[in-house]
Structure formats: structure tokens, C-alpha cells
Design a protein around this motif. Structure first.
Motif, PDB file in Angstrom:
ATOM      1  N   PRO A 184       0.813  -1.215   0.000  1.00 33.82           N
ATOM      2  CA  PRO A 184       0.000   0.000   0.000  1.00 33.82           C
ATOM      3  C   PRO A 184       0.849   1.268   0.000  1.00 33.82           C
ATOM      4  N   ILE A 185       0.372   2.277  -0.732  1.00 31.37           N
ATOM      5  CA  ILE A 185       1.014   3.591  -0.791  1.00 31.37           C
ATOM      6  C   ILE A 185      -0.081   4.647  -0.681  1.00 31.37           C
ATOM      7  N   ILE A 186       0.210   5.738  -0.018  1.00 30.52           N
ATOM      8  CA  ILE A 186      -0.732   6.860   0.067  1.00 30.52           C
ATOM      9  C   ILE A 186      -0.104   8.100  -0.552  1.00 30.52           C
ATOM     10  N   LEU A 187      -0.886   8.821  -1.362  1.00 31.06           N
ATOM     11  CA  LEU A 187      -0.502  10.114  -1.912  1.00 31.06           C
ATOM     12  C   LEU A 187      -1.466  11.154  -1.346  1.00 31.06           C
ATOM     13  N   ARG A 188      -0.932  12.132  -0.664  1.00 33.29           N
ATOM     14  CA  ARG A 188      -1.756  13.143  -0.005  1.00 33.29           C
ATOM     15  C   ARG A 188      -1.457  14.516  -0.585  1.00 33.29           C
ATOM     16  N   ALA A 191      -1.061  21.024  -0.719  1.00 31.91           N
ATOM     17  CA  ALA A 191      -1.407  22.412  -1.052  1.00 31.91           C
ATOM     18  C   ALA A 191      -2.053  22.429  -2.431  1.00 31.91           C
ATOM     19  N   TRP A 192      -3.312  22.849  -2.489  1.00 28.43           N
ATOM     20  CA  TRP A 192      -4.059  22.793  -3.748  1.00 28.43           C
ATOM     21  C   TRP A 192      -3.746  23.960  -4.668  1.00 28.43           C
ATOM     22  N   ARG A 193      -3.116  25.005  -4.150  1.00 29.71           N
ATOM     23  CA  ARG A 193      -2.801  26.205  -4.936  1.00 29.71           C
ATOM     24  C   ARG A 193      -4.061  26.773  -5.575  1.00 29.71           C
ATOM     25  N   ASN A 194      -4.130  26.811  -6.905  1.00 35.28           N
ATOM     26  CA  ASN A 194      -5.256  27.470  -7.573  1.00 35.28           C
ATOM     27  C   ASN A 194      -6.408  26.531  -7.905  1.00 35.28           C
ATOM     28  N   TYR A 195      -6.328  25.289  -7.468  1.00 34.61           N
ATOM     29  CA  TYR A 195      -7.407  24.335  -7.735  1.00 34.61           C
ATOM     30  C   TYR A 195      -8.452  24.464  -6.623  1.00 34.61           C
ATOM     31  N   GLU A 196      -9.459  25.328  -6.860  1.00 38.03           N
ATOM     32  CA  GLU A 196     -10.382  25.694  -5.787  1.00 38.03           C
ATOM     33  C   GLU A 196     -11.708  24.949  -5.852  1.00 38.03           C
ATOM     34  N   THR A 197     -12.217  24.665  -7.036  1.00 37.23           N
ATOM     35  CA  THR A 197     -13.528  24.045  -7.135  1.00 37.23           C
ATOM     36  C   THR A 197     -13.428  22.537  -6.959  1.00 37.23           C
ATOM     37  N   ALA A 198     -14.567  21.922  -6.595  1.00 36.78           N
ATOM     38  CA  ALA A 198     -14.602  20.476  -6.413  1.00 36.78           C
ATOM     39  C   ALA A 198     -14.287  19.749  -7.708  1.00 36.78           C
ATOM     40  N   SER A 199     -14.767  20.277  -8.841  1.00 32.86           N
ATOM     41  CA  SER A 199     -14.509  19.617 -10.131  1.00 32.86           C
ATOM     42  C   SER A 199     -13.038  19.706 -10.506  1.00 32.86           C
ATOM     43  N   SER A 202     -11.194  17.203  -8.345  1.00 28.77           N
ATOM     44  CA  SER A 202     -11.474  15.836  -8.787  1.00 28.77           C
ATOM     45  C   SER A 202     -10.608  15.477  -9.992  1.00 28.77           C
ATOM     46  N   LEU A 203     -10.499  16.408 -10.946  1.00 30.71           N
ATOM     47  CA  LEU A 203      -9.671  16.170 -12.126  1.00 30.71           C
ATOM     48  C   LEU A 203      -8.196  16.043 -11.750  1.00 30.71           C
ATOM     49  N   ILE A 204      -7.734  16.866 -10.810  1.00 32.62           N
ATOM     50  CA  ILE A 204      -6.334  16.819 -10.395  1.00 32.62           C
ATOM     51  C   ILE A 204      -6.025  15.523  -9.662  1.00 32.62           C
ATOM     52  N   ARG A 205      -6.964  15.048  -8.833  1.00 35.29           N
ATOM     53  CA  ARG A 205      -6.747  13.746  -8.184  1.00 35.29           C
ATOM     54  C   ARG A 205      -6.597  12.651  -9.228  1.00 35.29           C
ATOM     55  N   VAL A 222      -0.345  -1.919 -10.707  1.00 35.30           N
ATOM     56  CA  VAL A 222      -0.710  -0.861  -9.767  1.00 35.30           C
ATOM     57  C   VAL A 222      -2.091  -0.324 -10.090  1.00 35.30           C
ATOM     58  N   LYS A 223      -2.850   0.005  -9.057  1.00 38.52           N
ATOM     59  CA  LYS A 223      -4.153   0.640  -9.209  1.00 38.52           C
ATOM     60  C   LYS A 223      -4.305   1.693  -8.126  1.00 38.52           C
ATOM     61  N   ALA A 224      -4.738   2.903  -8.520  1.00 37.41           N
ATOM     62  CA  ALA A 224      -4.935   4.011  -7.587  1.00 37.41           C
ATOM     63  C   ALA A 224      -6.425   4.257  -7.382  1.00 37.41           C
ATOM     64  N   VAL A 225      -6.806   4.553  -6.132  1.00 36.72           N
ATOM     65  CA  VAL A 225      -8.196   4.849  -5.798  1.00 36.72           C
ATOM     66  C   VAL A 225      -8.232   6.040  -4.847  1.00 36.72           C
ATOM     67  N   ASP A 226      -9.325   6.802  -4.890  1.00 40.37           N
ATOM     68  CA  ASP A 226      -9.536   7.908  -3.961  1.00 40.37           C
ATOM     69  C   ASP A 226      -9.939   7.361  -2.596  1.00 40.37           C
ATOM     70  N   LEU A 227      -9.297   7.876  -1.553  1.00 43.36           N
ATOM     71  CA  LEU A 227      -9.729   7.565  -0.192  1.00 43.36           C
ATOM     72  C   LEU A 227     -10.616   8.660   0.379  1.00 43.36           C
ATOM     73  N   ASP A 228     -10.266   9.915   0.097  1.00 42.52           N
ATOM     74  CA  ASP A 228     -11.062  11.073   0.486  1.00 42.52           C
ATOM     75  C   ASP A 228     -10.683  12.202  -0.468  1.00 42.52           C
ATOM     76  N   PRO A 229     -11.294  13.389  -0.351  1.00 40.75           N
ATOM     77  CA  PRO A 229     -11.011  14.460  -1.328  1.00 40.75           C
ATOM     78  C   PRO A 229      -9.558  14.890  -1.426  1.00 40.75           C
ATOM     79  N   GLY A 230      -8.732  14.559  -0.435  1.00 43.98           N
ATOM     80  CA  GLY A 230      -7.335  14.964  -0.507  1.00 43.98           C
ATOM     81  C   GLY A 230      -6.344  13.832  -0.463  1.00 43.98           C
TER      82      GLY A 230
END
Length: 342
Positions: A184-188, A191-199, A202-205, A222-230
Motif C-alpha cells: 500500500p502507498i498513500i498520496l496526499r 497544497a491545492w494552490r489554484n485548484y479551488e472548485t470540487a470539479s 477531482s480532475l487533479i486527483r 498498480v491501481k490508484a483509488v480515492d480515499l477522500d477528497p485529498g
């Protein structure tokens, strides 16, 4: 970049030349033999190798195979003598060999070859990570089903039936083996910088997940999945075609070395292509599928137990350590504004 030559005068001359050339973000390593070069290849990720062809013991031709076995994206520039062109023509057929030069052609020619190689590496990154490519790869139905299954596995508290799990993997084309361990690996996102909206986020994740999968998929499944919004989790196993040809313990040793060595490349690609500050926390060892949820929780806790909360990090964690999470290796910790803190 690693320089390999058994002649001290040539080795020292090349090393001094490239140190003084002051290529941005290029660290120079010099070694006097192919065996010594392998020691470095087993320790750190090498991007460019500048190597003599004829050396005592293991020559440059054999060294090429050792390089490809460890770091498939490494670029090799060969230095040859007048009577070694037969070797050079044979070597140039290998896709990792980008150029071969006569030692007598001078430092300017060698420097130009290194500059072109750096440009080649940069253009490959641009090809894989440009924004339009990422948009064209938006998830379809199958990736969504794969994510749902992996999330479901994290919710299972009892020991998993391997046969049933393999049926589930095969049904949605996940390349994992239910009877094998997983890393298992986690990517967190720090700092979102200018990525302010939820959409936007989501695209950046999705972009971060693609970068991680692209760089790691050279040697592993390898397979990556979202755990939470960040936070993103990556699940890693050795490629199935490698399992039968090598002992499992040695296979995992190579897999861990490759994954841990590639983490910094993933982090750098996120910074360069997405202007995103990302921390990467990886388990120091593989775990069973039914231990996956526990291991991921320990990786997430490591963020809060380590110094510099909110800063970009590269960590390897012993997920089986009892009690407080133990940080085994802090490879790098820095703020995205490039002010070094640790």
C-alpha cells in the motif's frame, strides 16, 4: 547521472567537467567499475548513465541489461574507442541507449549528448502528463467498478476468501492476484494552490493517480483509488509474468526497491506538471489483503506523527510496528515554495 569508466583520468575528467557545467537538478555520481555501478543502481534511481563499453570484468554491454532490469526508463550514453563500433551498433538496438560517442570527440560533444538526453526525458514527461492527455483518459465504467471493489475490500474485517476474491478481480479486469501480498502507498495533496472548485480537484486527483500508475507500471501492477477528497491510495503487486521465474522473497525485494526509488519521480512529476504539492507515504513491506485497511490507517497516521504537518514529504513506514507509528526513512521533506526546512 552516473559516469562509469575504469580509467581514472577519464572518469575524473568527466566528473569534474559535468560538476562545473552545473546542470540544473542533475546530481553527478562517478564509479570506476560496472560492479560498483550496480551497487548504486540498487540504492538510488538513476536517470542517465554515461558509460565506457570496454571495462574489466562486466563490460558496458552487460551493464545495460542490469540497468534496464532495475530502472527501465534510464537513458544510456556509451563512450567507445575506435575499435569498438561493433559493440556500439549492437548496443544501440536497445531502446534505453540514446547515443554512442568516441572518447576522442571531446567534452563539447559529450555535453551535447547529455543535453539532448535531458531534453528527451523532459519531452517524455510532457507527453505523458499534458493536460489534454489527462482529460482524454477520464474514468469510464470499468475503472469505477475497480475502485468500488477495492473500497469494498478495505471494509472487509474478516480474512478474505482468496478464490472468491480472484473471481472478483478477473471479472473487472484488475490484474491482481488474490493469493499474493500487496504493497500500500498513500498520496496526499498538501497544497491545492489554484485548484479551488470540487470539479478541479477531482480532475487533479485523477491526474495524480495517472502519474503514479504510469511511472510505477513499468515494473509492477498498480491501481490508484480515492480515499477522500485529498488522499489517494495505490495498491501494488509484482507483475504476474515475473512470479514464476524468481523466488517470491527476491521478487518482492526488487519490487520494493523499484517502488521506493520511483516515489520521488512521482512527486517531482506532480510538482512539475500540475504545480501540486504531494506527500507520498509507502509501506516498508508488503501485507496480506485482509491487512490492507489496517496498513493504510497506519500510513495515514504517519502524516500526523511525523514533523512538519502540511509540508511535502516522502516517507517509508513500518506498518506492522506495534504502538506508535515508526518512520523508517524520511527521504525528503520540503515546502513547495522550495524553502528547505528539514
Amino acid at each position: 547521472m552516473m559516469i562509469v569508466d575504469d580509467e581514472p583520468n577519464i572518469l575524473d575528467g568527466l566528473y569534474e567537467f559535468f560538476v562545473k557545467a552545473d546542470f540544473k537538478d542533475l546530481e553527478i555520481i562517478k564509479v570506476h567499475s560496472a560492479d560498483h555501478a550496480i551497487d548504486w543502481l540498487n540504492t538510488v534511481k538513476i536517470d542517465i548513465v554515461l558509460s565506457d563499453i570496454c571495462m574489466p570484468g562486466m563490460d558496458g554491454m552487460a551493464l545495460i541489461q542490469e540497468i534496464v532490469d532495475r530502472w527501465p526508463r534510464c537513458k544510456v550514453i556509451l563512450l567507445t574507442g575506435h575499435n569498438e563500433f561493433d559493440f556500439a551498433h549492437q548496443a544501440i538496438r536497445n531502446p534505453c541507449v540514446v547515443d554512442y560517442l568516441l572518447k576522442t570527440e571531446g567534452m563539447d560533444k559529450i555535453r551535447a549528448a547529455v543535453e539532448l538526453t535531458l531534453e528527451k526525458i523532459s519531452s517524455e514527461e510532457d507527453y505523458f502528463y499534458k493536460s489534454q492527455w489527462l482529460r482524454d483518459k477520464l474514468p469510464r465504467a470499468l475503472p469505477q467498478l475497480q475502485q468500488q471493489l477495492l473500497h469494498d475490500i478495505l471494509r472487509r474485517t474478516e480474512r478474505i476468501d482468496r478464490q472468491s476474491l480472484q473471481v472478483e478481480f478477473d471479472a473487472i479486469q484488475l490484474p491482481f492476484k488474490a493469493d499474493g501480498s500487496v504493497l500500500p502507498i498513500i498520496l496526499r495533496m498538501e497544497a491545492w494552490r489554484n485548484y479551488e472548485t470540487a470539479s478541479d480537484r477531482s480532475l487533479i486527483r485523477y491526474a495524480v493517480a495517472n502519474i503514479a500508475e504510469e511511472l510505477l507500471s513499468d515494473k509492477v501492477e498498480v491501481k490508484a483509488v480515492d480515499l477522500d477528497p485529498g488522499t489517494i491510495a495505490c495498491f501494488v503487486q509484482p507483475k504476474s509474468e515475473s512470479v514464476s521465474s524468481i523466488k517470491e522473497e527476491e521478487l518482492w525485494l526488487k519490487t520494493l526497491r523499484f517502488v521506493h526509488g520511483t516515489m520521488e519521480s512521482v512527486q517531482q512529476a506532480c510538482g512539475k506538471c500540475l504545480q501540486l504539492s504531494v506527500s507520498i507515504i509507502a509501506s516498508d513491506q508488503e501485507v496480506h489483503w485482509h491487512e490492507l485497511n489496517y496498513a493504510l490507517n497506519r500510513l495515514r497516521l504517519a502524516i500526523f506523527d511525523s514533523p512538519g504537518l502540511g509540508m511535502e514529504k516522502l516517507l517509508r513506514i513500518n506498518t506492522k510496528e506495534v504502538g506508535q507509528v515508526q518512520v523508517l526513512c524520511i527521504i525528503e521533506m520540503q515546502q513547495r515554495n522550495y524553502c528547505s526546512t528539514i
